[in-house]
Scaffold this active site. Sequence first.
Site, PDB file in Angstrom:
ATOM      1  N   GLU A  55       0.823  -1.211   0.000  1.00 25.57           N
ATOM      2  CA  GLU A  55       0.000   0.000   0.000  1.00 25.57           C
ATOM      3  C   GLU A  55       0.859   1.263   0.000  1.00 25.57           C
ATOM      4  OE1 GLU A  55      -4.532  -0.522   1.669  1.00 25.57           O
ATOM      5  OE2 GLU A  55      -3.109   0.414   2.991  1.00 25.57           O
ATOM      6  N   HIS A 101       7.495 -26.477  -0.923  1.00 31.07           N
ATOM      7  CA  HIS A 101       6.885 -27.564  -1.702  1.00 31.07           C
ATOM      8  C   HIS A 101       5.836 -27.022  -2.659  1.00 31.07           C
ATOM      9  CE1 HIS A 101       8.677 -30.936   0.657  1.00 31.07           C
ATOM     10  NE2 HIS A 101       8.892 -29.909   1.470  1.00 31.07           N
ATOM     11  N   LYS A 105     -14.282   0.477  -3.601  1.00 28.57           N
ATOM     12  CA  LYS A 105     -15.336   0.904  -2.663  1.00 28.57           C
ATOM     13  C   LYS A 105     -16.415   1.677  -3.412  1.00 28.57           C
ATOM     14  CE  LYS A 105     -12.203   1.617   1.241  1.00 28.57           C
ATOM     15  NZ  LYS A 105     -11.594   2.639   2.082  1.00 28.57           N
TER      16      LYS A 105
END
Length: 418
Positions: A274, A295, A408
Amino acid sequence: MELNYFNMPFAKKLLKNKKIKQKVNNCLNFLFSPECEMTGWVDYPVQYDKTEFKKVKEISKNIIKNSDVLLVVGIGGSYLGANAGIELLKNNKGKEVRFVGTNFSARDLLEHLDYCKNKNVTINLISKSGGTTEVLIVMKILEDFLKKKYKKNYLDRIIITTDTTKGYLREYATLNNIETLTVPSNIGGRYSVLTSVGLLPFAVAGLDINKIMQGAKTSYDEFKTNEFENNNVLKYAILRNYLYSDKKYATEVLGSFDPYMESFGKWWQQLFAESEGKDEKGLFVCPLSYSKDLHSVGQFVQQGKRNLIETLVYEENENKDIIIENIQDESPIKYLEGKSFNEINKCAYLGTLEAHKNTGMPIFEMKIEKIDEFNLGYLYYFFEASCAISGLLLGVNPFNQPGVEDYKTNMKNLLRNN
Ligand code: PA5
């Protein structure tokens, strides 16, 4: 903390380069100047509000006395740091802390409610802005839950942590006489773990918040006073910035050999992503948990596209251990008889370091003597300061997050129009 780096033959010269020094000094001068906004966290380890700190301790004592569970409702910087520390240093001195409000999943919320139905619960609503949708929706459901359980006293079971003066939650708390804690106006979410945002959940979970602040202060002192050549915050910031800007590396992975570091990796990821991921710039940052991820993603790290850098965090003295005894003669792991999990983990670490070094990949190694409250506080501040300098070197504003708004706005439009 000991910081080593490998496969960076340019490092010595770069860290002595006068132009780089000048550039970094400009960033430092800016960071410590009043023109740089949202930097309340920079001096926080020495200038934190002692009255607020005392209040956190008092509130946490009450919660420990009258609750089985603290439900923390917050998202992004309002929960990642607290979650990280609690997962790393879980103990039985405090009470259980659960994190909700990090998604729109009804199943997730219902499971938390079911878990809490026969328990005493306190809720800590954490939102700097006081208006985050995830938090307000979950708050509504949890308030109904508390009302049913505690009738007219339900508001005593809520603590609101929000901006000192602004926002819906601040107004709501004042109107309803709800207990509050504050996030200083000049500290953004992902730099707020050392404020009440992290401290209350830590204290309720039984972590020693004095030691967390001491660790942060040690890191702050080193950052502020150490000479350029011995300043690990600056070294990490300069080298990762150079690897991105000049050597064109695209991704940084943060690997650790402790499964309880996974949430810390998520905190680190949010901090850097961010702060730096804007203006079409920035290293993509990705936490990995070894040996599990050796793995899976480990294959890519070892042999995939060569645009990765790796930061390894390694704890030297893990205090819990198991010795492996009485292995059958025919077993393929007979050679491990008498060895302990920590010895094996150390060899897994050293083996991985060697294998990754052999690819030529640039690697930072951060050796922590012991993961405890002091070193946790140290690491929080270390990464916050490096991230800020790294972002400033990159030429972005590391303290805003304009890109987060787009989803948003779309989501709100869709909900309003349907
Ligand atoms: O780092 C940040 O500023 C963000 O990730 C915020 O913490 C997140 O969006 C939550 O915001 P708020 O605390 O205002 O609810």
